[in-house]
Design an enzyme around this catalytic site. Structure first.
Site, PDB file in Angstrom:
ATOM      1  N   LEU A 493       0.816  -1.224   0.000  1.00 39.65           N
ATOM      2  CA  LEU A 493       0.000   0.000   0.000  1.00 39.65           C
ATOM      3  C   LEU A 493       0.841   1.263   0.000  1.00 39.65           C
ATOM      4  O   LEU A 493       0.402   2.310  -0.469  1.00 39.65           O
ATOM      5  CB  LEU A 493      -0.926   0.011   1.225  1.00 39.65           C
ATOM      6  CG  LEU A 493      -1.953  -1.126   1.315  1.00 39.65           C
ATOM      7  CD1 LEU A 493      -2.690  -1.049   2.640  1.00 39.65           C
ATOM      8  CD2 LEU A 493      -2.929  -1.062   0.157  1.00 39.65           C
ATOM      9  N   GLY A 494       2.026   1.194   0.558  1.00 37.43           N
ATOM     10  CA  GLY A 494       2.860   2.391   0.635  1.00 37.43           C
ATOM     11  C   GLY A 494       4.095   2.139   1.460  1.00 37.43           C
ATOM     12  O   GLY A 494       4.310   1.049   2.003  1.00 37.43           O
ATOM     13  N   GLY A 496       6.805   4.195   4.342  1.00 38.62           N
ATOM     14  CA  GLY A 496       7.061   5.353   5.191  1.00 38.62           C
ATOM     15  C   GLY A 496       8.483   5.360   5.685  1.00 38.62           C
ATOM     16  O   GLY A 496       9.341   4.600   5.222  1.00 38.62           O
ATOM     17  N   GLY A 497       8.745   6.233   6.664  1.00 38.09           N
ATOM     18  CA  GLY A 497      10.094   6.402   7.161  1.00 38.09           C
ATOM     19  C   GLY A 497      10.631   5.190   7.897  1.00 38.09           C
ATOM     20  O   GLY A 497      11.837   5.009   8.000  1.00 38.09           O
ATOM     21  N   PHE A 498       9.747   4.319   8.421  1.00 36.46           N
ATOM     22  CA  PHE A 498      10.217   3.204   9.229  1.00 36.46           C
ATOM     23  C   PHE A 498       9.764   1.856   8.685  1.00 36.46           C
ATOM     24  O   PHE A 498       9.813   0.858   9.379  1.00 36.46           O
ATOM     25  CB  PHE A 498       9.750   3.364  10.674  1.00 36.46           C
ATOM     26  CG  PHE A 498      10.283   4.600  11.315  1.00 36.46           C
ATOM     27  CD1 PHE A 498      11.607   4.683  11.689  1.00 36.46           C
ATOM     28  CD2 PHE A 498       9.467   5.694  11.524  1.00 36.46           C
ATOM     29  CE1 PHE A 498      12.112   5.822  12.270  1.00 36.46           C
ATOM     30  CE2 PHE A 498       9.964   6.842  12.099  1.00 36.46           C
ATOM     31  CZ  PHE A 498      11.287   6.916  12.473  1.00 36.46           C
ATOM     32  N   GLY A 499       9.284   1.808   7.452  1.00 38.38           N
ATOM     33  CA  GLY A 499       8.919   0.526   6.886  1.00 38.38           C
ATOM     34  C   GLY A 499       7.821   0.643   5.859  1.00 38.38           C
ATOM     35  O   GLY A 499       7.416   1.746   5.474  1.00 38.38           O
ATOM     36  N   VAL A 501       3.891  -0.740   4.246  1.00 32.31           N
ATOM     37  CA  VAL A 501       2.548  -1.120   4.669  1.00 32.31           C
ATOM     38  C   VAL A 501       1.936  -2.002   3.588  1.00 32.31           C
ATOM     39  O   VAL A 501       1.989  -1.679   2.397  1.00 32.31           O
ATOM     40  CB  VAL A 501       1.658   0.115   4.902  1.00 32.31           C
ATOM     41  CG1 VAL A 501       0.271  -0.313   5.379  1.00 32.31           C
ATOM     42  CG2 VAL A 501       2.296   1.047   5.926  1.00 32.31           C
ATOM     43  N   LYS A 515       1.779  -2.928   8.971  1.00 28.55           N
ATOM     44  CA  LYS A 515       2.943  -2.055   8.921  1.00 28.55           C
ATOM     45  C   LYS A 515       4.163  -2.868   9.343  1.00 28.55           C
ATOM     46  O   LYS A 515       4.309  -3.253  10.501  1.00 28.55           O
ATOM     47  CB  LYS A 515       2.752  -0.852   9.849  1.00 28.55           C
ATOM     48  CG  LYS A 515       3.930   0.116   9.851  1.00 28.55           C
ATOM     49  CD  LYS A 515       3.665   1.280  10.787  1.00 28.55           C
ATOM     50  CE  LYS A 515       4.862   2.231  10.832  1.00 28.55           C
ATOM     51  NZ  LYS A 515       4.628   3.365  11.747  1.00 28.55           N
ATOM     52  N   ASP A 612       3.913  14.566  13.709  1.00 28.96           N
ATOM     53  CA  ASP A 612       4.086  14.292  12.276  1.00 28.96           C
ATOM     54  C   ASP A 612       2.734  14.312  11.562  1.00 28.96           C
ATOM     55  O   ASP A 612       2.417  13.417  10.775  1.00 28.96           O
ATOM     56  CB  ASP A 612       4.778  12.951  12.071  1.00 28.96           C
ATOM     57  CG  ASP A 612       5.463  12.865  10.702  1.00 28.96           C
ATOM     58  OD1 ASP A 612       5.688  13.923  10.083  1.00 28.96           O
ATOM     59  OD2 ASP A 612       5.756  11.744  10.261  1.00 28.96           O
TER      60      ASP A 612
END
Length: 800
Positions: A493-494, A496-499, A501, A515, A612
């Site tokens: 799905l996408g 981010g900064g830490f992994g 999804v 996630k 954030d």
């Protein structure tokens, strides 16, 4: 025509800020015979806290009554106080607006309250002021009734009444059905009102109950004259406690019942709603009861309630006892039997001796408890709070088995379902027929469960450093691999900064979002701990819901509810999709995000700064309801703490406030800044970090600021919006600029933002925003401090 049906329909205005009345005609605090209040005239209380005005003519008749006329002194009579004035004289009465906000008709001179002929406090509408009583007094039933809508002050469908039967309680009705309940008065406060009880201490007002043969009433008693508390209801059934604080010159929302457990009867008869848990399913059954419909219970927050367990023995003098449930709002007390002189020991025996008695509790919790309340009908609207709130409730149940079933089902629910079902169905039979064997079995089973629980706690402590996550479901790695098709690219799905999804599908058909923390993320474990600890304790319709987690060796994953409409940035920045999101959707999303942030700052049990807030961290469900996600950077601060500092600035360029980006100082006002940026992005359909070569400002904030000063702010509106209410959009831009002001003290709080979005209140002029260049506008005074660079998450910036 009663007062509540006359002037309310002609827009009686109380509690207007005096700053907005500088050009109006003040008549002082009183009017006498031959004086009147017409459009543009106002009565002002002596302490200048309250103002009253009419769009028609309010005057005193020749008979001494207060009357309302249509247009002039000879106009149509719309309403009258219709009281007997003795002696009858042209100048024997006068009207005064008191410092309490009470409008009184009195005989002259005004020496004391004995001369009061009529008062507005006896005829309230949709607002409860301090010292205004609600309840029954001298044969009168003083009721608060909502307006039809914000713009229609006609009698609405919602009302607040005092229920005097049994043990008194306050009930909010919607369309004649019970909608919310305060709980009974337990000697100290309203039993089901933990938040407002806390707010009363923090904001210098008290709640007073008078309960005697002449009256059963409640009122606010103000201890700090700088704070003016009110309770307001609207036509939708929304109830909120507001306070006017002189220093802030505005209304601040202190409390509103928003938890699913606040709605009357959420879990049905003999159900208990768990307000202390962040789990999605909050309903359980009282000891000795089971769900009427287990399938409905699994699929919905609420339920059809509970029934006595099948196969349970008779509860009439058959070795039954009582199970204590602590920290509860006791069930509806309108049908109880009350004995205020009974001891708790006598109360227990009284209930035990009557086979129809289902439960008992103390009427007064002070000094260890006294007085006796006993229930004989369905136990409705029971809520269990966190420790230290509510009171003890004693449920009639089998003395041994129900205690064990209740303990196992609440403390050890995650262990073998077969054993739990066996205990629930067969336990009573075992005890009645084979007591020695049953006791050996129960002791063995209890020790086995405790051993499992202890091992699980030690394992959690080793992996997490704490057992904070005990309310979450733990998923095994195999089930997650199957659900996500081994983390296939098609399910991604996408990132981010830490992994990353991934979308997943569990064996039961439930869709989830997984996630997966990056194994190479230096901050991964710490951010994982922070996110789990925080979000597990939060529940709000505008926050993403966590279902559980998965930990296996180096794999660390969070399992969330799946939201089909992806994130907000996909809609407002993707040109092909922006056409499908109109202004109404955008305004609803803005309001939803604001309410979610307000919950984090003020209404949750914790005080949390997200740090954030940005478009990609706002997810949208199937109805476009926004849900704030990604709490990996969130920080919890003390309830009385204003701000905190960090040596590692972590966040996203373009959304970070100047004091946080440059000095490492973060507070709730940092989130306000980020919200302001996001609000302006939603309106414009542009990222704050987008450069416009035709503008001297390097970011969206600067462009909007220049256009605002030139009176052309609407020129920034997303071109895909073919139609929109100009006034509402302009007001939102105004609010956004207030949020991104450079100084934290100038920015509003989130409670003020929510109020400004929902009410047409006057707005102050914004000061220069942060992060803007010197404008080409010769009137601009905005110096350059810096500018946003991109939309990536940054870490490890040393604060100066």
């Amino acid at each position: 025509m009663p007062f509540a049906e006359g002037p309310r329909n002609l827009l009686l205005r109380l509690l207007l800020p005096l700053l907005s009345l500088q050009s109006c005609n003040s008549l002082g605090t009183t009017i006498t015979f031959n004086q009147s209040i017409k459009d543009g005239d106002f009565l002002i209380s002596k302490n200048k806290a309250f103002v009253l005005g009419f769009f028609r003519i309010l005057t005193i008749s020749t008979e001494g009554n207060l009357i309302l006329l249509h247009n002039n002194s000879q106009g149509l009579l719309l309403w009258s106080t219709n009281v007997s004035v003795t002696p009858v004289s042209n100048n024997s009465t006068m009207v005064q607006l008191l410092d309490s906000g009470n409008l009184v008709l009195v005989n002259q001179p005004i020496n004391n309250q004995s001369g009061v002929l009529w008062q507005s406090f006896d005829h309230p509408t949709h607002i409860i002021l301090a010292n205004m009583k609600i309840g029954l007094e001298q044969g009168k039933n003083i009721v608060i009734t909502s307006w039809n809508s914000q713009n229609d002050p006609g009698t609405g469908s919602c009302s607040i009444k005092t229920e005097p039967n049994g043990s008194p309680q306050i009930i909010l009705y919607k369309n004649l059905a019970k909608w919310w309940r305060s709980g009974h008065w337990d000697g100290l406060h309203w039993n089901g009102f933990p938040n407002i009880n806390r707010q009363s201490k923090n904001n210098s007002f008290d709640i007073v109950l008078v309960n005697n043969k002449d009256e059963v009433t409640t009122k606010f008693a103000v201890l700090d004259p700088a704070v003016i508390p009110i309770i307001e209801i609207d036509g939708s059934g929304s109830l909120q406690l507001l306070a006017w604080k002189g220093q802030q010159q505005g209304w601040v929302k202190l409390w509103s019942p928003t938890d699913v457990c606040d709605k009357y009867g959420t879990c049905g008869p003999f159900g208990v709603c768990k307000a202390y848990t962040a789990n999605w399913v909050k309903c359980g059954c009282l000891p000795g009861y089971e769900p009427n419909s287990p399938e409905e219970w699994r699929l919905r927050e609420g339920s059809g309630g509970c029934k006595r367990q099948q196969g349970a023995p008779s509860m009439c003098r058959n070795r039954e006892g009582f199970v204590k449930i602590p920290n509860v709002k006791v069930p509806d007390t309108s049908t109880i039997k009350l004995d205020i002189n009974s001891s708790m020991e006598a109360c227990e025996q009284k209930c035990l001796n009557n086979c129809s008695c289902l439960a008992y509790a103390s009427a007064d919790v002070r000094n260890g408890g006294s007085g006796c309340m006993t229930w004989y009908e369905d136990l409705m609207d029971t809520t269990q709070f966190a420790q230290g709130q509510g009171q003890d409730l004693y449920i009639r149940a089998d003395a041994i088995v129900s205690v064990l079933v209740f303990w196992f089902s609440h403390s050890l629910a995650k262990y073998t379902k077969k054993s739990k079902r066996f205990l629930a169905k067969k336990g009573m039979w075992l005890i009645l027929v084979f007591p020695p064997i049953a006791m050996i079995f129960l002791i063995f089973f209890g020790c086995w469960c405790l051993r499992r629980k202890t091992k699980g706690s030690l394992r959690e402590t080793k992996q997490y450093g704490s057992t904070t996550h005990k309310d979450l479901e733990y998923f095994d790695l195999k089930s997650i691999l199957v659900a996500t098709d081994n983390f296939s690219t098609a399910n991604k799905l996408g990132e981010g900064g830490f992994g990353s999804v991934y979308k997943g599908l569990l064996a039961n058909g439930e869709e989830i979002a997984v996630k997966r923390l990056s194994k190479n993320s230096g901050q991964g474990l710490e951010q994982f701990k922070a996110e789990v600890k925080l979000i597990a304790k939060l529940q709000h319709r505008n926050l993403v819901r966590i279902l559980g987690c998965c930990i296996n060796a180096e794999e660390k994953m969070l399992i969330y509810e799946y939201l089909p409409n992806k994130s907000l940035d996909f809609f407002i920045f993707g040109r092909s999709r922006s056409l499908s999101i109109d202004w109404k959707d955008r305004f609803d999303i803005i309001n939803g995000i604001a309410r979610g942030v307000l919950y984090l700052h003020q209404d949750s049990r914790l005080k949390i700064i997200h740090r954030d807030i940005k478009a990609s961290n706002v997810l949208l469900d199937s109805t476009m309801n926004p849900k704030i996600s990604d709490f990996g950077l969130a920080k919890m601060i003390g309830e009385d703490q204003i701000q905190a500092n960090t040596n590692r600035v972590i966040g996203t360029y373009g959304y970070m406030s100047p004091e946080y980006a440059m000095e490492g100082r973060y507070s709730t006002k940092s989130d306000v800044f980020s919200f302001g940026v996001l609000l302006l992005e939603i309106i414009s359909g542009k990222r704050n970090t987008n450069y416009n070569l035709e503008s001297p400002s390097p970011n969206l904030i600067g462009q909007i600021w220049d256009m605002w000063r030139e009176g052309q702010a609407l020129g920034i509106v997303d071109p895909s919006l073919s139609s929109y209410p100009a006034h509402e959009v302009s007001r939102c831009i105004h609010i956004g600029l207030l949020c991104v002001q450079e100084s934290t003290t100038d920015r509003p709080t989130m409670s003020e933002v929510v109020y400004m979005l929902g009410k047409e209140t006057p707005l102050t002029s914004p000061k220069k925003p942060a992060f803007i260049l010197q404008s080409s506008n010769p009137n601009s005074e905005a110096p350059r401090r810096g500018h946003s660079l991109n939309n990536v998450t940054i870490t490890m910036l040393e604060a100066r």
